[in-house]
Design a protein around this motif. Structure first.
Motif, mmCIF file in Angstrom:
data_model
loop_
_atom_site.group_PDB
_atom_site.id
_atom_site.type_symbol
_atom_site.label_atom_id
_atom_site.label_comp_id
_atom_site.label_asym_id
_atom_site.label_seq_id
_atom_site.Cartn_x
_atom_site.Cartn_y
_atom_site.Cartn_z
ATOM 1 N N SER A 407 0.860 -1.183 0.000
ATOM 2 C CA SER A 407 0.000 0.000 0.000
ATOM 3 C C SER A 407 0.902 1.240 0.000
ATOM 4 O O SER A 407 1.842 1.317 0.795
ATOM 5 N N VAL A 408 0.596 2.157 -0.892
ATOM 6 C CA VAL A 408 1.409 3.371 -1.003
ATOM 7 C C VAL A 408 0.673 4.520 -0.322
ATOM 8 O O VAL A 408 -0.511 4.768 -0.596
ATOM 9 N N ASN A 409 1.360 5.213 0.551
ATOM 10 C CA ASN A 409 0.856 6.388 1.276
ATOM 11 C C ASN A 409 -0.358 6.097 2.146
ATOM 12 O O ASN A 409 -1.163 6.996 2.424
ATOM 13 N N ALA A 410 -0.533 4.862 2.554
ATOM 14 C CA ALA A 410 -1.577 4.476 3.513
ATOM 15 C C ALA A 410 -1.209 3.093 4.025
ATOM 16 O O ALA A 410 -0.591 2.309 3.306
ATOM 17 N N PHE A 411 -1.630 2.787 5.257
ATOM 18 C CA PHE A 411 -1.298 1.482 5.834
ATOM 19 C C PHE A 411 -2.380 0.453 5.480
ATOM 20 O O PHE A 411 -3.570 0.702 5.693
ATOM 21 N N VAL A 412 -1.978 -0.663 4.964
ATOM 22 C CA VAL A 412 -2.795 -1.829 4.555
ATOM 23 C C VAL A 412 -4.152 -1.510 3.920
ATOM 24 O O VAL A 412 -5.136 -2.216 4.157
ATOM 25 N N ALA A 413 -4.192 -0.481 3.099
ATOM 26 C CA ALA A 413 -5.434 -0.199 2.376
ATOM 27 C C ALA A 413 -5.855 -1.429 1.579
ATOM 28 O O ALA A 413 -7.051 -1.734 1.469
ATOM 29 N N HIS A 414 -4.878 -2.163 1.062
ATOM 30 C CA HIS A 414 -5.206 -3.289 0.182
ATOM 31 C C HIS A 414 -6.058 -4.353 0.872
ATOM 32 O O HIS A 414 -6.875 -5.011 0.242
ATOM 33 N N ALA A 415 -5.858 -4.517 2.197
ATOM 34 C CA ALA A 415 -6.581 -5.597 2.888
ATOM 35 C C ALA A 415 -8.054 -5.265 3.057
ATOM 36 O O ALA A 415 -8.877 -6.152 3.262
ATOM 37 N N SER A 416 -8.393 -3.979 2.980
ATOM 38 C CA SER A 416 -9.793 -3.611 3.206
ATOM 39 C C SER A 416 -10.555 -3.404 1.896
ATOM 40 O O SER A 416 -11.716 -3.042 1.906
ATOM 41 N N ILE A 417 -9.884 -3.628 0.773
ATOM 42 C CA ILE A 417 -10.558 -3.448 -0.526
ATOM 43 C C ILE A 417 -10.911 -4.830 -1.066
ATOM 44 O O ILE A 417 -10.030 -5.617 -1.439
ATOM 45 N N PRO A 418 -12.216 -5.156 -1.074
ATOM 46 C CA PRO A 418 -12.604 -6.552 -1.331
ATOM 47 C C PRO A 418 -12.234 -7.094 -2.705
ATOM 48 O O PRO A 418 -12.148 -8.297 -2.882
ATOM 49 N N SER A 419 -12.005 -6.221 -3.682
ATOM 50 C CA SER A 419 -11.669 -6.749 -5.008
ATOM 51 C C SER A 419 -10.185 -7.112 -5.125
ATOM 52 O O SER A 419 -9.767 -7.672 -6.136
ATOM 53 N N LEU A 420 -9.389 -6.787 -4.103
ATOM 54 C CA LEU A 420 -7.947 -7.079 -4.188
ATOM 55 C C LEU A 420 -7.600 -8.375 -3.463
ATOM 56 O O LEU A 420 -8.134 -8.641 -2.376
ATOM 57 N N PRO A 421 -6.704 -9.170 -4.042
ATOM 58 C CA PRO A 421 -6.308 -10.414 -3.368
ATOM 59 C C PRO A 421 -5.401 -10.126 -2.176
ATOM 60 O O PRO A 421 -4.675 -9.140 -2.164
ATOM 61 N N LEU A 422 -5.459 -11.026 -1.194
ATOM 62 C CA LEU A 422 -4.615 -10.908 0.001
ATOM 63 C C LEU A 422 -3.896 -12.234 0.213
ATOM 64 O O LEU A 422 -4.527 -13.295 0.207
ATOM 65 N N GLY A 423 -2.599 -12.165 0.415
ATOM 66 C CA GLY A 423 -1.837 -13.378 0.671
ATOM 67 C C GLY A 423 -0.362 -13.063 0.574
ATOM 68 O O GLY A 423 0.015 -11.911 0.343
ATOM 69 N N GLY A 424 0.446 -14.085 0.754
ATOM 70 C CA GLY A 424 1.870 -13.802 0.833
ATOM 71 C C GLY A 424 2.729 -14.656 -0.065
ATOM 72 O O GLY A 424 2.234 -15.484 -0.842
ATOM 73 N N VAL A 425 4.029 -14.435 0.068
ATOM 74 C CA VAL A 425 5.036 -15.282 -0.575
ATOM 75 C C VAL A 425 6.010 -15.727 0.511
ATOM 76 O O VAL A 425 6.002 -15.182 1.620
ATOM 77 N N GLY A 426 6.858 -16.692 0.186
ATOM 78 C CA GLY A 426 7.843 -17.182 1.155
ATOM 79 C C GLY A 426 7.165 -17.734 2.398
ATOM 80 O O GLY A 426 6.132 -18.409 2.314
ATOM 81 N N ASP A 427 7.720 -17.395 3.565
ATOM 82 C CA ASP A 427 7.179 -17.928 4.815
ATOM 83 C C ASP A 427 5.815 -17.346 5.171
ATOM 84 O O ASP A 427 5.220 -17.745 6.162
ATOM 85 N N SER A 428 5.347 -16.394 4.394
ATOM 86 C CA SER A 428 4.004 -15.842 4.643
ATOM 87 C C SER A 428 2.917 -16.695 3.996
ATOM 88 O O SER A 428 1.729 -16.424 4.191
#
Ligand code: NDP
Length: 483
Positions: A407-428
């Motif tokens: 997320s640019v210029n805001a903290f974790v905006a991506h997690a609250s936007i339902p059309s965006l995927p959430l998940g990780g790479v590596g150990d996440s």
């Protein structure tokens, strides 16, 4: 019957008692969910959407009660619990509304060799999905998997964390009240062994959210039966501050990102890398903001008793290796309440930088340029999320970070936007919740072709005419660059 007592982390009082499901009881829940699977699938997207909407409205009507339960079981302030519920309902609403468009039949184009076929892809439900959830966001996190699995047409057996079984049971009861019919969503409460039984129960997929260490055990258990698994695991997210950043906004994001929910967020900011030109100013701002936050007031206690030791050891390790506590420090850890702690000059190989701390602590480190900030961010074996503050170069910096989202210029905006995927790479972890990717996670792709007319170029027959082979040779040459 073995029971599970829930002890409020804030007071030490017993606030609930739930059955600890045995392997046989888990198997029975899976059997019941399987018996409901064809009914639920047969409702189609519209029929399921009506019922999931009823569940969503039931949750919304009981939101105060649910927020109180979250507060009581895991300790976060009621207002933050309500924020969590609000976000979860947005995701449930989006997933319900978009499931048909994402997963329903869609046409694909054939190639020149197969022009006589009509081609369709659709995403079919897997059957019964097991969802294993954590306690830190006991509504938002499991609902990511639950919403998608149910909207895709699966039935579900859900095992909430042993720290928040009441929240899980509440969600299950709300579903039963809102949706008539066979048992589409079954909740089984219990500790890790109940989760382990679910992994071995023959479900068609596990949606796991939890720590990386448990994730490994879950993946190993699922491997025995080749049960696919979605892994939403831990993180060590960084926040990067460029020289041209809005420092007030960046400091506010760092403090909320690091301290909210007492730092017990998979996407919590745990490391901050700041351009050296603005480092001192930024650090002063962060300390000033964090000084106003008190555990027991704006943030709750540490939910898991064992985590206090981890937080304490990370602080000690950082200081032993030459770091400085510019706020808090070893004295910040008092029983289950940990006061905000800001650590500076912490070596990159210390546990406070490399391991998930899961407490209200931040390391704040000066870097000579943003290349170095990106390089240090990417050194982590985790790769869940990241935040970048920069007026001019945010997207360019974001693109170079190895993580499931930035997320640019805001903290974790991506997690609250339902059309965006959430998940990780590596150990996440691997796999995605939320958005179209999250829906597809709980379905399998099925391709169908229907021959519309016989091919003028019969190829798949032992009795094809010799000229057909000649035509194939010409096609290969023309289409793939020999001529
Ligand atoms: P845990 O890994 O301790 O537990 C997660 C779930 O797994 C719980 O329901 C737990 O049950 C269950 N479990 C424990 N052992 C087993 C086993 N052997 N087989 C199957 N299931 C088992 O995580 P926490 O609950 O402590 O949650 C915090 C962690 O979750 C953090 O690392 C955080 O980063 C991560 N997380 C990741 C998110 C993401 O989206 N990537 C979101 C939220 C949290 P029980 O509690 O009863 O032991």
């Amino acid at each position: 019957m073995t029971t599970l007592e829930v002890i409020a982390p804030a007071t030490g009082e017993v606030v609930g008692s739930y059955p600890a499901a045995t392997a046989d009881e888990v198997a029975e829940a899976v059997r019941q969910a399987r018996s409901a699977a064809s009914w639920w699938d047969g409702l189609g997207f519209a029929g399921r959407a009506r019922r999931l909407d009823a569940w969503r409205r039931r949750i919304a009507r009981g939101a105060d009660e649910l927020a109180e339960l979250i507060h009581r079981e895991m300790g976060k302030p009621r207002a933050d619990a309500m924020l969590e519920i609000a976000m979860a309902l947005e995701h449930l609403s989006w997933t319900t509304r978009h499931a048909g468009a994402v997963l329903g039949p869609s046409q694909r184009r054939p190639t020149s060799l197969t022009l006589n076929h009509k081609c369709t892809v659709e995403y079919r439900p897997l059957g019964v999905v097991g969802v294993i959830g954590p306690w830190n966001y006991p509504v938002f996190t499991p609902l990511g998997s639950l919403s998608a699995a149910l909207a895709a047409g699966n039935t579900v057996v859900f095992k909430p964390s042993e720290y928040t079984p009441g929240v899980g049971a509440w969600l299950g009861n709300a579903f039963r009240e809102a949706v008539d019919g066979p048992p589409v969503l079954r909740v089984v409460t219990g500790a890790g062994s109940t989760g382990a039984a679910l992994c071995r129960s023959g479900v068609d997929k596990i949606g796991f959210t939890g720590s990386t260490a448990t994730g490994r055990r879950v993946a190993a258990a699922c491997a025995e039966t080749l049960t696919p698994v979605l892994m939403e695991c831990g993180g060590k997210d960084a926040l990067l501050v460029d020289a041209d950043a809005d420092l007030d906004a960046a400091a506010d994001a760092a403090v909320w990102g690091g301290m909210s929910n007492a730092g017990q967020t998979c996407l919590a900011v745990e490391r901050v890398y700041v351009h050296r030109d603005v480092y001192e100013t930024f650090l002063d701002k962060v300390v000033a903001l964090a000084r106003g936050i008190r555990a027991g007031k704006q943030i709750g206690p540490v939910t898991m008793p064992g985590q206090v030791e981890v937080i304490d050891s990370h602080i000690h390790d950082a200081l032993d290796r030459g770091g400085r506590a510019v706020l808090g420090g070893p004295d910040a850890v008092r029983g289950r309440f940990v006061q905000p702690t800001i650590l500076a000059d912490v070596p990159e190989d210390s546990a406070a930088v490399t391991e998930e701390t899961f407490g209200p602590t931040l390391t704040v480190t000066a870097v000579s340029d943003m290349d170095t900030a990106v390089e240090l961010t990417n050194r982590s074996r985790f790769g869940l999320g990241a935040t970048v503050f920069s007026r001019r170069n945010g997207p360019a910096i974001a693109r170079r970070i190895r993580s499931g989202a930035v997320s640019v210029n805001a903290f974790v905006a991506h997690a609250s936007i339902p059309s965006l995927p959430l998940g990780g790479v590596g150990d996440s972890g691997y796999g995605r919740v939320h958005g179209a990717d999250g829906l597809r996670e709980f379905a399998y792709a099925r391709a169908t072709t229907v021959q519309r007319f016989p091919s003028p170029l019969p190829l798949t027959s032992f009795y094809r005419p010799p000229w057909a082979d000649a035509v194939v040779r010409v096609i290969v040459a023309v289409r793939h660059g020999l001529w």
